[in-house]
Each structure stands twice: as structure tokens, then as C-alpha cells.
Motif scaffolding. Structure first.
Motif, PDB file in Angstrom:
ATOM      1  N   PHE A  84      34.233  39.916  33.744  1.00 41.89           N
ATOM      2  CA  PHE A  84      35.011  39.695  34.954  1.00 41.89           C
ATOM      3  C   PHE A  84      35.483  41.031  35.484  1.00 41.89           C
ATOM      4  CE2 PHE A  84      37.686  38.733  31.271  1.00 41.89           C
ATOM      5  CZ  PHE A  84      38.761  39.589  31.440  1.00 41.89           C
ATOM      6  N   ALA A  85      35.677  41.064  36.784  1.00 40.38           N
ATOM      7  CA  ALA A  85      36.098  42.279  37.463  1.00 40.38           C
ATOM      8  C   ALA A  85      37.482  42.070  38.043  1.00 40.38           C
ATOM      9  CB  ALA A  85      35.119  42.626  38.576  1.00 40.38           C
ATOM     10  N   GLY A  86      38.239  43.139  38.094  1.00 42.00           N
ATOM     11  CA  GLY A  86      39.572  43.108  38.670  1.00 42.00           C
ATOM     12  C   GLY A  86      40.511  43.959  37.862  1.00 42.00           C
ATOM     13  N   THR A  90      35.727  30.400  39.352  1.00 43.17           N
ATOM     14  CA  THR A  90      35.148  31.736  39.196  1.00 43.17           C
ATOM     15  C   THR A  90      36.176  32.846  39.385  1.00 43.17           C
ATOM     16  OG1 THR A  90      34.475  31.760  41.517  1.00 43.17           O
ATOM     17  CG2 THR A  90      32.844  31.006  39.894  1.00 43.17           C
ATOM     18  N   THR A  91      37.394  32.480  39.837  1.00 36.28           N
ATOM     19  CA  THR A  91      38.457  33.474  39.946  1.00 36.28           C
ATOM     20  C   THR A  91      39.701  32.981  39.206  1.00 36.28           C
ATOM     21  OG1 THR A  91      39.312  32.564  42.024  1.00 36.28           O
ATOM     22  CG2 THR A  91      37.646  34.317  42.190  1.00 36.28           C
ATOM     23  N   TYR A  92      40.515  33.940  38.796  1.00 29.21           N
ATOM     24  CA  TYR A  92      41.777  33.628  38.124  1.00 29.21           C
ATOM     25  C   TYR A  92      42.808  34.658  38.557  1.00 29.21           C
ATOM     26  CZ  TYR A  92      45.288  33.039  34.491  1.00 29.21           C
ATOM     27  OH  TYR A  92      46.470  32.832  33.835  1.00 29.21           O
ATOM     28  N   THR A  93      43.973  34.181  38.967  1.00 27.70           N
ATOM     29  CA  THR A  93      45.062  35.073  39.371  1.00 27.70           C
ATOM     30  C   THR A  93      46.065  35.172  38.242  1.00 27.70           C
ATOM     31  OG1 THR A  93      44.731  34.493  41.689  1.00 27.70           O
ATOM     32  CG2 THR A  93      46.847  35.497  41.101  1.00 27.70           C
ATOM     33  N   THR A 103      43.832  39.231  41.083  1.00 23.63           N
ATOM     34  CA  THR A 103      42.816  38.197  40.919  1.00 23.63           C
ATOM     35  C   THR A 103      41.608  38.786  40.199  1.00 23.63           C
ATOM     36  OG1 THR A 103      43.549  37.016  42.889  1.00 23.63           O
ATOM     37  CG2 THR A 103      41.292  36.597  42.142  1.00 23.63           C
ATOM     38  N   LEU A 104      41.161  38.075  39.167  1.00 25.02           N
ATOM     39  CA  LEU A 104      39.972  38.446  38.415  1.00 25.02           C
ATOM     40  C   LEU A 104      38.812  37.585  38.905  1.00 25.02           C
ATOM     41  CD1 LEU A 104      41.596  38.525  34.861  1.00 25.02           C
ATOM     42  CD2 LEU A 104      41.364  40.403  36.516  1.00 25.02           C
ATOM     43  N   PRO A 118      45.877  44.209  27.494  1.00 31.22           N
ATOM     44  CA  PRO A 118      47.063  43.337  27.650  1.00 31.22           C
ATOM     45  C   PRO A 118      47.552  43.297  29.101  1.00 31.22           C
ATOM     46  CG  PRO A 118      47.345  44.870  25.829  1.00 31.22           C
ATOM     47  CD  PRO A 118      46.103  45.289  26.548  1.00 31.22           C
ATOM     48  N   ALA A 119      47.923  42.103  29.544  1.00 35.90           N
ATOM     49  CA  ALA A 119      48.421  41.935  30.903  1.00 35.90           C
ATOM     50  C   ALA A 119      49.887  42.386  30.975  1.00 35.90           C
ATOM     51  CB  ALA A 119      48.310  40.471  31.315  1.00 35.90           C
TER      52      ALA A 119
END
Length: 108
Positions: free
Chosen positions: A23-25, A70-73, A32-33, A105-106
């Protein structure tokens, strides 16, 4: 059956990952990833996605409820966690799955 770390083989003829999904981001609050499927054998006809939140200390993961696109925030619930993506590829013979490498880590 587990073929190698992060790849799960289905029945004969089912898709098998030859390169893990990624995944990118930016791993940052509110970012958003965006998923990519990775590379698969046996011509998948459909993909499903499940974003996962993983412990930075144990590596144990849980599915993020409702995070199947396909995306995750990223949200405050991701604070300190590693993010991974499970992609399942399907064709007429069955399904196989693969996990992305973990993020850093986020922060929050």
C-alpha cells in the motif's frame, strides 16, 4: 496452507501470490493509504481486501471493522499500531491470500 510468511495457498489452480500486496501513502494522522493487489498466478477474477491493525510489540493483528476497500484512512485508533493489508484473490478454482509487509507505527 502457508507457503511462506504472508502467503496462503488455496486449492490447486487457485491464485497464488508471487509478490505481496503493498500500500502507498504516508503513515500520518488522517492520511489515506491505497492498496495494490500484488502479483498473482492463475488469473484472479476478483480481489477482496481487509485492512488490519497490528501490535508493534507482538505482531498480533486484528481486522479493522468495515475496512474492506482499496483505501483506508488512518484514525486515532491506529495510534502506535502497525498497519497491514490482507488481499484474497479468487478464480473459478478457489482463493488464495497474501499479507502486505507491515507499516511503521502510526503516530497520533
Amino acid at each position: 496452507r502457508l507457503v511462506e510468511a504472508g502467503f496462503v495457498a488455496g486449492p490447486p489452480g487457485a491464485p497464488l501470490a508471487t509478490a505481496a500486496p503493498v500500500f502507498a501513502g504516508v503513515i500520518a494522522p488522517g492520511a489515506t493509504l491505497t492498496a495494490t493487489t500484488g502479483t498473482w498466478t492463475d488469473s484472479p477474477t476478483a480481489f477482496t481486501y481487509q485492512w488490519r491493525r497490528c501490535s508493534a510489540t507482538t505482531g498480533a493483528c486484528v481486522d479493522v471493522a468495515g475496512a474492506t476497500g482499496t483505501t483506508y484512512t488512518l484514525s486515532a485508533a491506529d495510534s502506535g499500531s502497525l498497519i497491514r493489508l490482507l488481499v484474497v484473490a479468487t478464480n473459478a478454482s478457489g482463493s488464495g491470500g497474501a499479507l502486505s509487509p507491515p507499516s511503521g507505527p502510526a503516530p497520533y
